[in-house]
Design a protein around this motif. Structure first.
Motif: not given
Length: 288
Positions: A145-151, A175-190
């Motif tokens: 679960g990705i979110d930019r809000s710490d709260g 934060d999907w507005d920030s380059p590189g946010w998903s670099d180490d996540l890999g790929r997803f079925d959903l």
């Protein structure tokens, strides 16, 4: 009624009086006051209706009602909301999970019935509702679960722990507005996403405008800014045969669908129980 019900009223009388006064502030006034009364008594709503109607009004009810009269959402007053049959903690750091968003989970369940997903990503997870609902369907799946809000992340982690899914759900700052946010996540079925999609100048009810987090609601003059950034990144995050379910506003299916088509994605529309456009199912042609 902001001072509380008159002394000497029974719960039945207080509920009628409170619902009449709250009617100017809520379209679900009777349900609201029954839930608040249950919280004040420390029992379930059904217990209030079946066992407590002739009892005196508890002291805490007036304060709870006063908050609702100021348009504070019942979910924030109670600190919880139900979604997909699960109980979630909610705070003003997260959007309140709504039944219409269950459309995404239902669509994913149907689309992936023959090939259960093993890896799930929830973009803008908030309370964690979409991700944890999906994990409740597929017990062998794991998710981020990705979110930019710490709260919001704190709320999502607490919900994952309370639902016994902390070992399968990693809540991560991103934060999907920030380059590189998903670099180490890999790929997803959903991939699931309920991004901000409200127009900046939209006329919202006070219960939403004044209490729910603006950063999770507003997305530019057309409500499309988040889609323009997130959707082009989805092809690189989808595994072969994977799908994405993206929530949309009720009048955004064509505009968001066009963004997806321009990114080489095929689009299927899903409507909510009210018949309104609610989600787009996206996948890469020829990916399985």
């Amino acid at each position: 009624m902001s001072e509380g019900p008159e002394p000497g009223l029974t719960i039945a009388q207080a509920l009628r009086e409170a619902a009449a006064q709250l009617g100017t502030a809520s379209s679900t006034a009777r349900l609201d006051v029954e839930l608040l009364m249950a919280a004040a008594l420390g029992v379930s709503r059904s217990d209030v209706l079946l066992r407590h109607m002739n009892q005196p009004v508890p002291n805490g009810f007036g304060a709870l009602l006063a908050r609702r009269m100021r348009h504070e959402p019942v979910a924030y007053i109670l600190g919880r909301a139900e979604f997909y049959g699960l109980d979630f903690t909610v705070t003003p750091d997260v959007l309140i999970p709504r039944g219409d968003s269950e459309t995404l989970v239902d669509a994913a369940r149907d689309a992936l019935a023959a090939r259960p997903p093993l890896r799930i990503l929830d973009c803008g997870t908030g309370s964690g509702a979409l991700l944890l609902a999906a994990l409740s369907i597929w017990p062998h799946a794991r998710g981020f679960g990705i979110d930019r809000s710490d709260g919001a992340l704190a709320v999502a982690r607490a919900n994952a722990a309370a639902l016994g899914m902390a070992d399968r759900a990693e809540m991560r700052s991103g934060d999907w507005d920030s380059p590189g946010w998903s670099d180490d996540l890999g790929r997803f079925d959903l991939i699931l996403a309920n991004p901000p999609y409200v127009e900046d100048d939209a006329a919202l009810e006070a219960v939403v405008r004044d209490h729910e987090p603006a950063g999770a609601l507003f997305a530019g003059p057309q409500g499309l800014d988040a889609y323009r950034v997130l959707i082009p990144q989805l092809p690189g995050l989808l595994a072969p045969g994977g799908i994405a379910l993206v929530e949309i506003g009720s009048r955004q299916d064509e505009a968001v669908g066009a963004i997806a088509h321009d990114c080489g994605l095929t689009v299927m529309l899903h409507r909510d129980l009210g018949g309104r456009p609610r989600a787009l199912q996206l996948h890469r042609p020829g990916s399985g």
